[in-house]
Scaffold this active site. Structure first.
Site, short mmCIF file in Angstrom:
data_model
loop_
_atom_site.label_atom_id
_atom_site.label_comp_id
_atom_site.label_asym_id
_atom_site.label_seq_id
_atom_site.Cartn_x
_atom_site.Cartn_y
_atom_site.Cartn_z
NE ARG A 54 -18.09 -4.65 -12.93
CZ ARG A 54 -17.53 -3.68 -13.59
NH1 ARG A 54 -16.69 -4.26 -14.30
NH2 ARG A 54 -17.70 -2.45 -13.44
CB THR A 55 -23.86 -7.34 -10.45
OG1 THR A 55 -22.88 -7.03 -9.24
CG2 THR A 55 -24.39 -8.57 -8.84
CE LYS A 84 -46.94 3.34 -14.89
NZ LYS A 84 -47.88 1.96 -15.83
NE ARG A 105 -26.45 -3.74 -7.97
CZ ARG A 105 -24.79 -3.76 -8.41
NH1 ARG A 105 -24.45 -2.59 -9.05
NH2 ARG A 105 -24.14 -4.94 -7.85
CG HIS A 133 -22.72 -6.73 -3.77
ND1 HIS A 133 -23.15 -7.92 -4.24
CD2 HIS A 133 -22.13 -5.94 -4.66
CE1 HIS A 133 -22.35 -7.69 -5.56
NE2 HIS A 133 -21.97 -6.08 -5.80
C1 NCD Z 1 -20.12 -3.16 -6.34
C2 NCD Z 1 -20.78 -2.19 -5.99
O1 NCD Z 1 -21.97 -1.97 -7.04
O2 NCD Z 1 -21.08 -2.51 -4.76
N1 NCD Z 1 -19.79 -3.60 -7.82
C3 NCD Z 1 -20.01 -4.77 -7.55
O3 NCD Z 1 -21.04 -4.62 -7.72
N2 NCD Z 1 -19.02 -5.42 -8.45
C4 NCD Z 1 -18.72 -2.23 -6.27
C5 NCD Z 1 -18.72 -0.27 -6.18
O4 NCD Z 1 -19.99 -0.05 -6.90
O5 NCD Z 1 -18.37 -0.04 -6.06
#
Ligand code: NCD
Length: 304
Positions: A54-55, A84, A105, A133
């Site tokens: 999703r993100t 590397k 991320r 997040h």
């Molecule tokens: C979350 C994350 O990556 O922290 N997912 C997201 O971005 N919607 C939650 C999770 O992984 O449980």
């Protein structure tokens, strides 16, 4: 965005900043449908050193709807950082030359802050270890405001893995900016960090820890469920000991307020059973779309 060149942590946002982002997101609802070419000269890079559905895709969808272009990688293994041994600093000093904004991320706490130190283009934190997040918290707030008509005055329960879940850390810090009651429901080994509980209480939020899902559901306007973050556990046995607790299923429906909404950042494993999906409480897939809207607002504010 206010004084902010980056979006690294909810800690750096005031209530006014957050409300401005949510208002800008509301303006994006129609743009998201009609699309625009406003950012046709802009490029967004997505650097995902950890899995995401999703993100990453909602950031890409947001940028495409704004007319921009996207590039990036979706797993560390295909980048030089993964195979590397390139440092994050060098990766950032490279990618800033390819893009106008970088979405990152990374498995390490503090990674987005480090990236911002080395970048001349805005950095957006799309998940830094188990720390934060922030864009998820903003879309969670936007979802609450859109679905309940307000944030102030609500009783909001955060349930599940409050120790390793980065979404609840950012959301907890954000809720400290509002006049809310927050219930924190987690297994004893996965309780919310004391620093975040203290921040909420110091800000005047009525934050209480409860130890059962039943207590969390009672009187709640918003029930925010989370996945046990298996990948963050050091010992597998510790995960086995806590999994399967805090499951929201049909048998608990009588405890929910009639107009309570259930949110979840997703992905879910078993903490919200599929039989809940058809109830009027289940809002987690509507919440997904709000990710596009809010990320459009964030991109617009950082790129304008
Ligand atoms: C979350 C994350 O990556 O922290 N997912 C997201 O971005 N919607 C939650 C999770 O992984 O449980």
């Amino acid at each position: 965005m206010g004084d902010f060149q980056n979006l690294i942590s909810i800690h750096y946002l005031t209530r006014d900043d957050i409300d401005l982002i949510l208002d800008t997101a509301a303006d994006m609802e129609s743009v998201a449908v009609e699309r625009t070419q406003e950012f046709s000269n802009k490029i967004m890079a997505t650097l995902f050193f950890e899995p995401s559905t999703r993100t990453r895709l909602s950031f890409e969808s947001a940028m495409l709807r704004l007319g921009g272009r996207v590039l990036g990688f979706a797993e560390a293994g295909v980048s030089s950082a993964g195979s590397k041994g390139e440092t994050l600093a060098d990766t950032i000093r490279t990618v800033e030359r390819y893009a106008d904004v970088i979405v990152i991320r990374h498995p390490l706490d503090g990674s987005a802050r480090v990236a911002a130190e080395f970048s001349k283009v805005p950095i957006i934190n799309a998940g830094s270890g188990s720390e934060e997040h922030p864009t998820q918290a903003l879309l969670d707030l936007y979802s609450i405001r859109k679905m309940k008509g307000k944030i102030d005055g609500l009783s909001i329960s955060l349930c599940g893995d409050l120790k390793y879940g980065r979404t609840v850390h950012s959301l907890g810090i954000a809720l400290a900016r509002y006049d809310v009651q927050v219930k924190l429901a987690a297994p004893p080994s996965l309780r919310m960090k004391p620093a975040i509980i203290d921040a909420m209480r110091e800000a005047g939020v009525d934050a209480i820890e409860v130890d059962s899902i039943d207590d969390a559901l009672e009187g709640a306007d918003v029930v925010y469920m989370t996945r046990i973050q298996k990948e963050r556990f050091y010992l597998e046995q510790d995960f086995i000991d806590v999994r399967g607790q805090f499951i929201l299923n049909e048998s608990l429906l009588p405890l929910l307020k009639e107009d309570a909404i259930i949110l979840h950042p997703l992905p879910r494993v078993d903490e919200v059973s599929a039989e809940m999906d058809d109830t009027l409480h289940a809002k987690y897939f509507e919440q997904v779309y709000n990710g596009v809207i809010v990320r459009m607002a964030i991109l617009k504010m950082l790129l304008s």
